[in-house]
Design an enzyme around this catalytic site. Structure first.
Site, PDB file in Angstrom:
ATOM      1  N   ILE A 258       0.697  -0.727  -0.049  1.00  0.00           N
ATOM      2  CA  ILE A 258      -0.015   0.018  -0.037  1.00  0.00           C
ATOM      3  C   ILE A 258       0.990   1.216   0.113  1.00  0.00           C
ATOM      4  O   ILE A 258       0.443   2.473   0.757  1.00  0.00           O
ATOM      5  CB  ILE A 258      -1.030  -0.141   0.961  1.00  0.00           C
ATOM      6  CG1 ILE A 258      -0.069   0.027   2.461  1.00  0.00           C
ATOM      7  CG2 ILE A 258      -1.882  -1.705   1.009  1.00  0.00           C
ATOM      8  CD1 ILE A 258      -1.250  -0.014   3.985  1.00  0.00           C
TER       9      ILE A 258
ATOM     10  N   LYS B 206      11.466  -5.535  13.453  1.00  0.00           N
ATOM     11  CA  LYS B 206       9.452  -5.454  13.476  1.00  0.00           C
ATOM     12  C   LYS B 206       9.053  -4.664  12.923  1.00  0.00           C
ATOM     13  O   LYS B 206       9.706  -3.737  11.917  1.00  0.00           O
ATOM     14  CB  LYS B 206       9.547  -4.897  15.131  1.00  0.00           C
ATOM     15  CG  LYS B 206      10.195  -5.563  15.840  1.00  0.00           C
ATOM     16  CD  LYS B 206      10.264  -5.162  17.554  1.00  0.00           C
ATOM     17  CE  LYS B 206      11.981  -4.105  17.741  1.00  0.00           C
ATOM     18  NZ  LYS B 206      11.545  -4.743  20.168  1.00  0.00           N
TER      19      LYS B 206
ATOM     20  N   GLU C 174       3.923   2.478  12.083  1.00  0.00           N
ATOM     21  CA  GLU C 174       2.888   3.934  13.016  1.00  0.00           C
ATOM     22  C   GLU C 174       4.343   4.314  13.661  1.00  0.00           C
ATOM     23  O   GLU C 174       3.721   5.549  14.003  1.00  0.00           O
ATOM     24  CB  GLU C 174       2.210   2.265  13.198  1.00  0.00           C
ATOM     25  CG  GLU C 174       1.309   2.126  12.016  1.00  0.00           C
ATOM     26  CD  GLU C 174      -0.023   1.248  12.473  1.00  0.00           C
ATOM     27  OE1 GLU C 174      -1.121   1.226  12.034  1.00  0.00           O
ATOM     28  OE2 GLU C 174       0.095   0.416  13.786  1.00  0.00           O
TER      29      GLU C 174
END
Lengths: 316, 724, 211
Positions: free
Chosen positions: B467, B681, B685
Site C-alpha cells: 500500500i 519489527k 506507524e
C-alpha cells in the site's frame, strides 16, 4: 452533472445575446470553479457557451496610464506580467497566494471574480442554503453548525458565506473597474466596489451582472505607487483558502488603502477605514469591521485581521 | 515454520541484500503510470459498466421511500439497486455499520443506492434523480465532553495497580489536564474503488483497492451470503490505505450487487466528497491525564481516562493503548470508554490508539517535566522501563527508548537547559523546540507464501499487499537473500486471493510478518531442493546450489514450496514494541499565530531495518501525517446534524509540500531476536506516534502558550499571544 | 488581546423538531430540471493530440479531459484522486502548461496537445524526472506520482520562465530555484503518504543536472 449542449462563441456581444436567449445557459472559460460545482449539481446549466475563443486574453495599456486586462487572461499570466509586478505588485502577491500553480494556469480573470463561495453548506446539496436553494435557510446558522471559515461582516441572517477570491481583494484596493458587454451589445463599466452584492435576503444574487451579461475586461487605474503587500493567513502554508487576508497599499506619508479577504461576501473595504491607516491597525480594524456579527467560532477573525495588519504596518 | 524460540545467528546477520538500501522494484511502473490500480483494470474483463453510489442525507433514521422512476428513465441507465430492494446485509469482520440493505440509516452518506449505467457521466447524473424520503431518527447527543463527564470514574479500570490516590496525595508534583483530539480521516489519494464481476451469480471476482485480501474475502462472503471459495480478489496496487482499506467497504458491495443485477462487470469508486462520511475514521477523543511525580522525576502515578465515540458494538479510539506499557510508574489507573453516537463508523487509522493517545500523553509528560524543572528528554529517560510497567514479570524483548532520546537529542542539537518559553525569535517568528516519545506495539500475524523456481526466476506469491509500504521490495530482498540470488532474479506477485494467505497490511505488522512468511517459504523451498537432489544442507549462494562436489545453477530447476510463519507462545513472555523520539523546531508567528514546522528529526528503534530507503519513507510519511494532525486536520462535526461537514480535500486540510521542512530519520542499529526470524519489527506507524505532541511542545516552548486541543490552530492562541 | 470592536454574535437557530418530520430530498432538483433543456447536441467529436498521437473521440459533453484520458483512451496513468481540483493527482500538460485535467472538459480541448505520464517515459526508458523519483523514493503508494512528476517538470519550467510564486521575495529580480520555491509550487499536488521531502530531493537533483 446534467446534460448540456455546448457551443464556442466567437464574438462577445453575440455570446451575451446567446446567453440571454437560452434559458439555463452559462459561460465557461477556465472552468475550474464551474465544473467543480456542476459535478455536484450546485450549478446545473443546460447549455455552455465556451468563451475561450473571444480573444480577450491580452493586457493593454490605457490612455490614463492604467492597464486593461482581458477577461481570459489567466491568473498565471496576469501575476507574471512585468507591468503588474512592477506597478501593481499587490495583485501579483494576491494571485500567487491563491489556489495552486495548475489551477492558476487555467483560472481566468473574469472567472476568478465570479467564483462562488466555499461555504461547506453551499457545497453539500443535502444541506439548507439560501444561496444555492433560496428559502431553504442557512445551514451554517443553526445550532451546532460549523462556521469557522465563514463571514463576520456584510453577512445577513440569510447567509454568512464569504467570497473566496484573493485576486479580487487586491483589485479592490486598486479600484479596479469591470467592463462588460450586455445581451443588447452595450458595454458598461462597473466599479469592483459595486460588482459583488451583499446577501441581504437574496444571497443567491451575487453580482451586478444582468442575465447574459459578459465580463470582457478588468481595468486598473494608473498606478498609485506606495508599498504594496498582501498577507494571507491560513492553517496550512499553501493551497488553502484564507482565514483572513489583507491587501495593503501604504504611501510614504502613512496614508493608504486596505481591503480584507476571508471575512465578508465581497472584498471588504471602507474608505473611512483607509483614512485611519496613519493611526495604526487597531483604529483601522475598528472602522473596517464596525458592525461585525461573527459567530462564536469565527470571532477570532476580528483579532486576526488586526494583528495581521499590525505585522504589515510594522514593515511598511 | 514455527517461530518457537528467539532467533539465533541467521543468514540475515551476514546479509548482502536485506537491510541494504534498494530502490523500489515497483518504482519504474509507478512513475510511468503503468502500475494498474483497481478502477483501471480494463485488461481483466470485457464489458464493464459504471456504478455510481448515492449516500443517505440524514444522520440516522429510516428510508421510507425511494422513487427511482426518473433515474431509471435517464439515458444510458441499465439498472438501479436501492437499499430497499435488498435485505439488510450481514456485517463483515469487525465492522458495525451496515454497508447496504434495509431501510435503516446508521450514518450520513451511508450507501442507499447504486446506479448502473453505460458511462460514468450517465450514472452520476441519474443518481441525483433518485428521490428519497426519510424519517429522521430521534435527536442525538454528540457532546463528547459531556460523555466524558458522565462516564468518568465508571466501570472497572482496564489497568489498576498500586495505591493511586496515595500516590497523587504524596507526590512532589502533580499535573491534571484535559486533552482533545479531533476525528481524523484517512483520505488516501486513491479513492475506495472496485471492479466486480458477479455477472452470473456464480464465481465472484473483485479487483479491489484493499489492504487485507483474506479478511475482505471473508467479509464479502459473509455479507453476500456466499461461499468464500467462490470469491477471488486481486489488489496488486493500492493507492494508500492507512487503515481505511482494511475492510470490505460499500464500493465493493455496490459493484457486486450491481454486477449481479445487470449481469455484467461493474466498477464503482466512491466520490471524494462521500468518502469521509461513508467510510471509517479515527474517532475524536476527550482525555484526562493526571501525573504524579517524585522530586527525582520518577513517576509516582499515571491516571489516564479516555472517551471516544462509536456505533453500538464499535471500538472507538482507545487513546490509552500505550499508557500501561510506555513509562514506569509506581501506581497506575487507566480506563477507556466509548460513548455511542450515530456517526460514521470509527475504526483503525494508522497507529490506532497510540496516535491519539500520544498526542495527549506526550504533552502531559512535557507539562510534568516543566513542573519538575527537568529537561523533558531527561524526564523521559528517568522513567524508562525495561519491563512492562503494569506486569513487571514481563520483560521487553528489546527496548532502546533511552538511546532514541539520547541519539536524537544529540543529532538534533537539543538544548537540555531549555531556553524559557518565548525567549527565541527570528524576525516575526517565535522559535521553539519540542520533544516527544513514540511507542507502538510490535504485532505479528501468521503469514504464508509460495516460493517457486519457474522459468528461470524465483517466483514469490502471497496475498500480501503493498500500500506504499515497500512490500514488493522487501519481500524480494528477503527471498533473494534466503535463496542466494540477486534482486533481478526474483519476481514478487502480491495481492491475489489465489496466493497463500498473508498477514496483509495493517497494524505495522505487515513487513515483519510477510517477510517472515517469505523466509519460511524460501527455507521450505531450500529443504525441498535438498531433498529432491539428495543433498545434505546445501549452501545457496551466487545463484548456485553448493554441497561437496555439487555446484549447479539454482534457476535451472522447477520446484516449489508453500509455507507459513506461525508465531510461538514463547513470545507472550515478552512485551514487544517499537520506540522512537521525535524532535521538532517550530516557528509561531508572533502576530498571526500561524505555526510552521522548521525542522523535524525522528530516532527510531524498530529492530532490523529491512530496507533503509522504504523504512525511512514510512517514517517521514508518518511525520508528515503528524504535522497535519497537529496543525490542520479536523473532521468538523455539525452537532446539530450528526455529520462531518468538511467532507472534501479543500475542507479537510492535510499537509501539503509547503508545510514540510527538512526531515531527518535515524534508525538505531538494533536487532530483536524475539520479534521475528529476521529480528525485525514494523516501522510504518511508529513515524506518526508522538509527532503532533512534539509540535505542541515546541509551540509551547516558542510562545509559552500551552494548547491541549488539536488541531493547534491559531484561533486557539490568538487571545493569549502578546499584544502587538 | 481584546478585539478592536465590540460585537454581537450572530444569532443561531435550532433545527426544527426532527423525530417526526419526514424529509424528502430530490424533489426540488427534479422540478428545476424540467425548466430548461439543452439546445443542441449533448455529445461532440473532438480531435486531440495525445503524447504525439492524433486521437479522434466522440464524447459526452460532460466528459472531463481526465475521464477522456482514463475511460476513453485507457490512458490510466493520469489519476483521479478527488475529481474536484483539490489534490492534483490528475495533473497533466495541455499545450505545454500543467492543468488539473479533472476540471476541464474534453470538448474544450479540440485541437489541443495533451501530454500524459505515459508520454514522458516508459519503465525501460524513463525521463530524468521519473528516474530521480525512483532514485530518491519520491513516492510510496504511487497514486499521486504521475501528477507529482508532471508538476515537478512544469515547476522547473515555470521558475525559469520567471513566473513568480507566493514565496518569491523580489518580484522584479530573476527567480532562483530554492527549496522554498519548489515546495510552494508543488503544493497543489497532495501526497498523503508524505513523500514530500523525497520529491523535493528528486526535483533538486534534476534541476542540478540541468543546470
Amino acid at each position: 452533472m446534467r446534460q448540456f449542449s455546448y457551443e464556442k462563441a466567437s464574438d462577445p456581444g453575440a455570446a451575451a445575446a446567446r446567453a440571454a436567449e437560452v434559458q439555463g445557459a452559462k459561460f465557461i472559460a477556465g472552468g475550474t470553479n464551474l465544473l467543480d460545482l456542476m459535478k455536484l449539481e450546485i450549478e446545473t446549466p443546460v447549455h455552455l457557451i465556451d468563451v475561450n475563443g473571444l480573444g480577450l486574453d491580452t493586457i493593454s495599456e490605457t490612455e490614463d496610464g492604467g492597464l486593461r486586462i482581458g477577461t481570459l487572461v489567466t491568473n498565471t499570466v496576469l501575476s507574471a506580467d512585468a507591468r503588474i509586478r512592477r506597478d501593481y505588485p499587490v495583485l501579483t502577491r494576491a494571485i500567487a497566494a491563491g489556489a495552486s500553480g495548475q489551477l492558476r494556469n487555467k483560472a481566468t480573470t473574469g472567472g476568478n471574480l465570479l467564483q462562488r463561495t466555499r461555504c461547506p453548506y453551499f457545497y453539500d446539496t443535502a444541506m439548507p442554503c439560501n444561496k444555492r436553494a433560496p428559502g431553504t435557510g442557512c445551514g451554517a446558522l443553526t445550532e451546532g453548525a460549523f462556521s469557522r471559515q465563514l463571514g463576520v461582516i456584510g453577512t445577513s441572517e440569510a447567509c454568512i458565506a464569504t467570497h473566496p477570491s484573493d485576486m479580487a481583494v487586491a483589485m479592490r484596493v486598486l479600484d479596479a473597474v469591470i467592463e462588460t458587454v450586455t445581451p443588447t451589445g452595450m458595454t458598461r463599466q462597473i466599479p469592483l466596489e459595486e460588482f459583488h452584492q451583499l446577501p441581504g435576503d437574496t444571497p443567491d444574487q451575487e453580482t451586478a451582472l444582468l442575465p447574459g451579461e459578459l465580463i470582457t475586461h478588468v481595468t486598473l487605474p494608473a498606478p498609485v505607487g506606495g508599498r504594496q503587500s498582501y498577507h494571507k493567513v491560513r492553517d496550512r502554508a499553501s493551497y488553502a483558502f484564507a482565514l483572513v487576508s489583507v491587501a495593503l497599499i501604504r504611501q510614504a506619508d502613512g496614508t493608504g488603502r486596505i481591503a480584507l479577504g476571508g471575512v465578508a461576501p465581497k472584498p471588504w473595504r471602507r474608505t473611512e477605514a483607509d483614512a485611519e491607516l496613519p493611526n495604526g491597525a487597531r483604529a483601522v480594524i475598528a472602522r473596517l469591521l464596525d458592525g461585525a456579527t461573527p459567530t462564536e467560532e469565527n470571532a477570532f477573525k476580528i483579532t486576526l485581521a488586526e494583528r495581521t495588519l499590525a505585522a504589515m504596518l510594522k514593515e511598511a | 515454520m514455527q517461530f518457537n524460540e528467539p532467533a539465533g545467528e541467521t543468514l540475515f546477520d551476514n546479509a548482502k541484500i536485506v537491510g541494504k538500501a534498494h530502490t523500489r522494484i515497483d518504482g519504474p511502473l509507478k512513475v510511468t503510470g503503468q502500475a494498474p490500480y483497481a478502477y483501471e483494470r480494463y485488461d481483466v474483463v470485457e464489458g464493464q459498466l459504471y456504478g455510481y453510489p448515492l449516500g443517505a442525507t440524514i444522520s440516522h433514521g429510516t428510508v421510507t421511500a425511494m422513487d427511482t422512476a426518473a433515474a431509471l428513465a435517464a439515458p444510458g441507465v441499465r439498472t438501479i439497486v436501492t437499499t430497499l430492494d435488498v435485505e439488510p446485509l450481514a456485517l463483515g469482520m469487525l465492522n458495525v455499520a451496515r454497508l447496504f440493505g434495509g431501510a435503516d440509516v446508521m450514518h450520513y452518506h451511508q450507501a442507499i443506492a447504486v446506479v448502473i449505467a453505460e458511462t460514468f457521466e450517465q450514472a452520476r447524473a441519474a443518481a441525483s434523480l433518485i428521490e428519497v424520503s426519510y424519517e429522521q431518527g430521534d435527536p442525538a447527543d454528540y457532546d463528547l465532553d459531556a460523555a466524558f463527564e458522565r462516564l468518568q470514574g465508571s466501570g472497572e479500570p482496564d489497568t489498576l495497580y498500586g495505591d493511586v490516590d496515595a500516590a497523587f496525595r504524596d507526590a512532589a508534583a502533580v499535573t491534571d489536564q484535559m486533552y482533545h483530539t479531533p476525528g481524523e480521516s484517512h483520505q488516501m489519494m486513491e479513492p475506495f474503488a472496485s471492479i466486480v464481476d458477479w455477472s452470473d451469480g456464480g464465481q465472484l471476482t473483485g479487483w479491489i483497492s484493499n489492504q487485507m485480501i483474506n479478511w475482505t474475502r471473508g467479509s464479502l462472503a459473509t455479507t453476500l451470503g456466499i461461499d468464500k471459495e467462490r470469491i477471488r480478489i486481486e489488489s496488486p496496487y493500492v493507492g494508500g490505505g492507512f487503515g481505511g482499506k482494511l475492510w470490505l467497504r460499500a464500493d465493493t458491495v455496490l459493484a457486486a450487487l450491481g454486477s449481479r443485477a445487470v449481469g455484467a462487470p461493474v466498477k464503482v469508486a466512491l466520490p471524494r466528497p462521500m468518502m469521509m462520511n461513508n467510510t471509517t475514521h479515527r474517532s475524536a477523543t476527550v482525555q484526562r491525564i493526571r501525573l504524579a511525580a517524585n522530586a527525582d522525576g520518577t513517576l509516582k502515578g499515571i491516571w489516564h481516562e479516555n472517551v471516544s465515540y462509536g456505533l453500538p458494538g464499535g471500538r472507538g479510539e482507545n487513546a490509552t493503548a500505550q499508557t500501561p506499557y510506555f513509562y514506569a510508574s509506581e501506581t497506575m489507573r487507566v480506563k477507556n470508554h466509548m460513548a455511542e453516537m450515530p456517526l460514521p463508523e470509527t475504526a483503525d487509522m494508522r497507529a490506532p490508539g497510540e496516535a491519539a493517545g500520544l498526542m495527549a500523553l506526550e504533552i502531559a509528560m512535557d507539562e510534568m517535566a516543566e513542573a519538575l524543572e527537568m529537561d523533558p528528554v531527561r524526564f523521559r529517560i528517568v522513567n524508562d522501563s525495561q519491563v512492562n510497567p503494569s506486569n513487571p514479570d514481563q520483560p521487553y524483548s528489546d527496548r532502546n527508548f533511552v538511546q532514541c532520546l539520547e541519539r536524537g537529542a544529540e543529532a538534533f542539537g537539543w538544548d537540555a537547559s531549555r531556553p524559557a518559553p518565548g525567549s527565541r525569535r527570528d524576525g516575526d517568528w517565535l522559535i521553539g523546540q519540542g520533544v516527544a516519545g513514540a511507542f507502538r506495539g510490535a504485532l505479528v500475524q501468521p503469514s504464508g507464501a509460495r516460493a517457486a523456481i519457474e522459468n528461470g526466476k524465483l517466483v514469490i506469491e502471497t496475498d500480501m499487499t503493498d500500500i506504499g509500504t515497500g512490500s514488493y521490495t522487501i519481500l524480494a530482498q528477503t527471498a533473494a537473500e534466503t535463496m542466494g540470488l540477486g534482486m533481478e532474479d526474483v519476481d514478487v506477485r502480491l495481492g491475489n486471493s489465489a496466493y497463500p494467505v498473508s498477514s496483509g497490511s495493517g497494524g505495522q505488522f505487515g513487513a515483519v510478518s510477510s517477510t517472515s512468511g517469505v523466509y519460511a517459504a524460501c527455507m521450505a523451498l531450500r529443504e525441498r531442493i535438498a531433498s529432491d537432489l539428495g543433498l545434505d544442507a546445501p549452501a545457496f549462494a551466487r545463484g548456485r546450489i553448493l554441497a561437496g562436489d555439487v555446484d549447479r545453477p539454482l534457476l535451472d530447476m522447477t520446484v516449489e514450496a508453500v509455507e507459513s510463519i506461525e508465531w510461538g507462545d514463547f513470545m507472550k513472555q515478552y512485551q514487544k514494541a517499537t520506540f522512537g523520539a521525535h524532535f521538532v523546531e517550530v516557528g509561531v508567528n508572533a502576530y498571526t499565530g500561524e505555526t510552521r514546522v522548521r525542522r523535524m528529526l525522528a530516532c527510531c528503534d524498530a529492530g532490523r531495518i529491512l530496507n533503509p530507503v522504504t523504512a525511512r519513507s514510512q517514517v517521514i510519511g508518518g511525520m508528515v501525517m503528524g504535522v497535519g494532525a497537529a496543525l490542520s486536520e479536523e473532521m468538523a462535526l455539525d452537532t446539530g446534524r450528526g455529520m462531518f461537514v468538511n467532507h472534501d480535500l479543500a475542507g479537510y486540510e492535510v499537509a501539503v509540500h509547503a508545510d514540510i521542512p527538512e526531515q531527518e530519520v535515524i534508525f538505531l542499529d538494533t536487532l530483536d531476536p524475539i520479534a521475528s526470524p529476521l529480528k525485525a519489527k514494523g516501522v510504518g506507524e511508529l513515524g506518526l506516534c508522538g509527532v503532533a505532541a512534539a509540535i505542541a511542545n515546541a509551540m509551547y516552548n516558542a510562545t509559552g502558550i500551552r494548547l491541549r486541543s488539536y488541531p493547534l490552530t491559531l484561533d486557539k492562541m490568538l487571545d493569549q499571544l502578546s499584544d502587538v | 488581546m481584546s478585539p478592536a470592536i465590540n460585537f454581537e454574535l450572530r444569532r443561531r437557530t435550532f433545527i426544527a423538531g426532527t423525530a417526526v418530520a419526514a424529509v424528502t430530498v430530490g424533489m426540488s432538483r427534479k422540478a428545476a430540471a424540467q425548466t430548461a433543456a439543452p439546445v443542441g447536441a449533448e455529445s461532440t467529436t473532438v480531435f486531440l493530440t495525445v503524447n504525439g498521437e492524433g486521437r479522434e473521440l466522440t464524447v459526452d459533453n460532460r466528459t472531463t479531459l481526465l475521464d477522456a484520458l482514463r475511460e476513453h483512451l485507457q490512458l490510466t496513468g493520469t489519476k483521479k484522486g478527488c475529481d474536484h481540483g483539490q489534490c492534483g493527482a490528475c495533473t497533466c500538460t495541455v499545450n505545454g502548461t500543467r492543468v488539473n485535467s479533472c476540471l476541464s472538459l474534453a470538448v474544450m480541448h479540440d485541437g489541443d496537445e495533451v501530454e500524459t505520464i505515459e508520454g514522458i517515459g516508459a519503465p525501460d526508458a524513463m525521463d530524468p524526472m521519473q528516474t530521480a523519483f525512483v532514485e530518491n523514493d519520491g513516492f510510496q503508494c504511487g497514486y499521486c506520482t504521475p501528477g507529482q512528476i508532471q508538476s515537478a517538470r512544469a515547476v522547473l519550467d515555470e521558475i525559469r520562465a520567471g513566473i513568480p510564486s507566493h514565496v518569491t521575495d523580489d518580484l522584479t529580480a530573476e527567480i532562483t530555484i530554492t527549496d522554498a520555491e519548489i515546495r510552494e509550487r508543488m503544493s497543489g499536488n497532495i501526497c498523503r503518504c508524505g513523500a514530500y521531502a523525497n520529491i523535493l530531493a528528486a526535483i533538486t537533483q534534476v534541476a542540478e543536472d540541468q543546470a
